[in-house]
Write an enzyme that holds these catalytic residues in place. Structure first.
Site, mmCIF file in Angstrom:
data_model
loop_
_atom_site.group_PDB
_atom_site.id
_atom_site.type_symbol
_atom_site.label_atom_id
_atom_site.label_comp_id
_atom_site.label_asym_id
_atom_site.label_seq_id
_atom_site.Cartn_x
_atom_site.Cartn_y
_atom_site.Cartn_z
ATOM 1 N N ARG A 4 45.959 42.821 39.595
ATOM 2 C CA ARG A 4 46.279 41.408 39.735
ATOM 3 C C ARG A 4 47.404 40.964 38.784
ATOM 4 N NH1 ARG A 4 46.183 37.267 42.940
ATOM 5 N NH2 ARG A 4 46.480 35.364 41.808
ATOM 6 N N ARG A 64 41.977 34.358 44.956
ATOM 7 C CA ARG A 64 42.871 34.243 43.792
ATOM 8 C C ARG A 64 44.331 34.050 44.209
ATOM 9 N NH1 ARG A 64 40.778 38.412 39.204
ATOM 10 N NH2 ARG A 64 41.185 40.096 40.587
ATOM 11 N N LYS A 69 41.994 44.106 27.293
ATOM 12 C CA LYS A 69 42.806 44.344 28.496
ATOM 13 C C LYS A 69 43.452 43.033 28.963
ATOM 14 C CE LYS A 69 40.855 44.407 32.732
ATOM 15 N NZ LYS A 69 41.549 43.734 33.857
ATOM 16 N N ASN A 70 42.652 41.961 29.000
ATOM 17 C CA ASN A 70 43.146 40.700 29.568
ATOM 18 C C ASN A 70 44.115 39.960 28.652
ATOM 19 O OD1 ASN A 70 41.749 41.141 31.919
ATOM 20 N ND2 ASN A 70 39.992 39.870 31.350
ATOM 21 N N SER A 105 43.941 27.616 35.737
ATOM 22 C CA SER A 105 44.293 28.954 36.215
ATOM 23 C C SER A 105 44.831 29.756 35.046
ATOM 24 C CB SER A 105 45.361 28.868 37.312
ATOM 25 O OG SER A 105 45.935 30.150 37.543
ATOM 26 N N VAL A 106 44.114 30.841 34.702
ATOM 27 C CA VAL A 106 44.533 31.681 33.584
ATOM 28 C C VAL A 106 45.902 32.293 33.866
ATOM 29 C CG1 VAL A 106 44.010 33.791 32.293
ATOM 30 C CG2 VAL A 106 42.191 32.148 32.779
ATOM 31 N N ASP A 113 33.384 37.155 34.113
ATOM 32 C CA ASP A 113 33.464 38.607 33.925
ATOM 33 C C ASP A 113 32.204 39.206 33.288
ATOM 34 O OD1 ASP A 113 35.895 38.843 35.120
ATOM 35 O OD2 ASP A 113 37.048 39.200 33.299
ATOM 36 N N LYS A 138 44.595 22.806 38.963
ATOM 37 C CA LYS A 138 43.280 23.243 38.477
ATOM 38 C C LYS A 138 43.510 24.304 37.403
ATOM 39 C CE LYS A 138 42.297 26.839 41.919
ATOM 40 N NZ LYS A 138 41.311 27.356 42.838
ATOM 41 N N ARG A 160 39.587 50.973 35.048
ATOM 42 C CA ARG A 160 40.620 49.938 34.932
ATOM 43 C C ARG A 160 40.401 49.071 33.695
ATOM 44 N NH1 ARG A 160 40.286 46.145 39.149
ATOM 45 N NH2 ARG A 160 41.857 45.164 37.869
ATOM 46 N N CYS A 171 40.716 43.661 41.963
ATOM 47 C CA CYS A 171 39.357 43.701 42.507
ATOM 48 C C CYS A 171 39.223 42.731 43.675
ATOM 49 C CB CYS A 171 38.354 43.303 41.429
ATOM 50 S SG CYS A 171 38.137 44.548 40.165
ATOM 51 N N ILE A 183 33.654 30.517 39.650
ATOM 52 C CA ILE A 183 35.054 30.919 39.506
ATOM 53 C C ILE A 183 35.551 31.659 40.750
ATOM 54 C CG2 ILE A 183 36.731 32.109 38.027
ATOM 55 C CD1 ILE A 183 35.275 29.819 36.574
#
Length: 417
Positions: A92, A121, A22-23, A163-164, A305, A161, A397, A116, A327
């Site tokens: 998100r 974030r 998913k990510n 951040s994905v 996660d 910093k 989700r 979520c 995180i």
């Protein structure tokens, strides 16, 4: 509203085939907006967040054709630049369309994202970085309204910093920017590497020049592409924990074990027996689970996660354990529900102190977010009797066919309307 009914306690045995990530799929779908040529994506997971992202792309003018195992995207007439709140509020990753729309049109209006409720974030890192490519923006009525009147222009950007999301947005945006962009202090999650591999296949010029430094030379157009998305490492980790917590024996298939090295080493450390082959891992859970002190960290550290899932396992350990969540600041919402099942977990700031030697009792439960939902299932799988988990829309989700996958390895679980 749907809920899950779980009967424990049974040892899980068998094989689980892991779905696509998913990510990784979400930024790749956002990145597909850069191209006006046909893109075929395989191994996308059938989960709600992917459905939402495909609906968002359709609302922006993408033509999408879904067949059994692939999605074909045609952006030849994609011309809309407005991502509405209705489509972004539950997810998100909706903010990831900001970069490609700005790269393509020099303008975008995108709703501030949802997802979520596990922490703030903020998207300020995305916006400050995009401003260095020539973007001017304002936030009005819950929307980011962004313009780059001269188009995006390459620059050197150092993220304040890791951040994905910001790393993904800037990689995508810089692909069509004029000149060269250097991104420093990038997140290096495997899903980001997968996005980069996809974009390179479309004709983008991207090169990792150091561990956390990327060089991107802008191109003017992309080419047709076929791409298969990587496996979901969080789903893999969840089923590994499911085997460990039920003292079961499961083969996890369709994965690359080296990507989940950290997780495998932790499970070995606490007593699970693990056998690694080329595209699969076999895990056998132990009666004796050892306690642990662990911190969540960006990749290659232990993923946030999987924190809730590991916490369930540590409730069974021989001594007390500690998890430090580094995180997200609001990611212990599952603790209250686990305590209702008999766990003894105390939270102090970003630390959870977990008493070992617990036998979970069945209960009626309420899911609060995606990973919390699955941690409650794991606890229920070990509790003798019937547990009911409410508000499972969070679960849908991010987990494809979770009940049928668990049933195949011996769980007694069903969905109720």
């Amino acid at each position: 509203m749907q809920k899950l009914e779980v009967f424990g306690a049974f040892k899980l045995k068998g094989q689980v085939r892991i779905s696509g990530s998913k990510n990784a799929s979400l930024p790749i779908l956002a990145g597909s907006l850069l191209s006006n040529k046909k893109i075929v994506l395989k191994n996308l997971p059938k989960v709600k967040d992917i459905e939402t992202m495909l609906s968002l792309l359709k609302s922006l003018g993408s033509k999408i054709k879904i067949s059994d195992n692939q999605v074909t995207i045609d952006n030849s007439n994609q011309n809309k630049k407005f991502a509405s709140y209705n489509l972004v509020k539950t997810m998100r990753a909706g903010i990831l369309v900001l970069g490609p729309l700005l790269a393509k049109f020099g303008y975008a209006k995108v709703s501030l994202p949802g997802g979520c409720a596990i922490g703030t974030r903020p998207i300020d890192i995305h916006l400050k970085a995009l401003s260095k490519l020539g973007v001017k923006f304002k936030i009005y009525n819950g929307y980011v309204i962004a313009k780059a009147s001269k188009g995006l222009i390459g620059n050197t950007i150092k993220f304040p910093k890791l951040s994905v999301g910001a790393t993904e947005n800037l990689i995508i945006a810089a692909c069509l920017a004029k000149g060269t962009t250097f991104l420093l202090n990038c997140a290096i999650e495997p899903e980001i590497k997968d996005l980069v591999n996809f974009l390179i296949k479309t004709g983008c010029k991207i090169k990792w020049v150091a561990k956390r430094k990327i060089k991107i030379t802008g191109v003017s157009e992309l080419k047709e592409t076929n791409y298969s998305v990587m496996f979901d490492r969080i789903e893999a980790g969840t089923y590994l924990v499911a085997a460990a917590v039920t003292e079961g024996k499961i083969k996890i298939q369709n994965i690359k074990p080296d990507i989940i090295n950290t997780e495998l080493n932790i499970l070995k450390k606490i007593g699970s027996k693990i056998t690694i082959k080329k595209n699969e891992v076999q895990i056998t859970g132990s009666k004796q689970i050892k306690s642990l002190k662990i911190k969540t960290a960006p990749y290659p550290g232990f993923p946030t996660d999987l924190q809730a899932q590991l916490m369930v396992l540590l409730c069974k350990a021989n001594k007390n354990s500690i998890i430090q969540e580094n995180i997200f600041e609001n990611r212990f919402m599952h603790v209250a529900e686990l305590n209702r099942m008999g766990a003894k977990i105390l939270t102090r700031g970003n630390k959870a102190i977990i008493k070992g030697g617990i036998n979970f009792a069945p209960a009626e439960l309420m899911a609060t977010d995606l990973r919390a939902s699955v941690s409650l299932i794991l606890a229920a799988l070990t509790a003798k009797g019937k547990s009911v988990i409410n508000r499972i829309y969070h679960l849908d989700r991010g987990y494809e066919n979770i009940e049928s996958k668990l049933r195949k390895v011996g769980a007694k679980i069903r969905r109720l309307n």
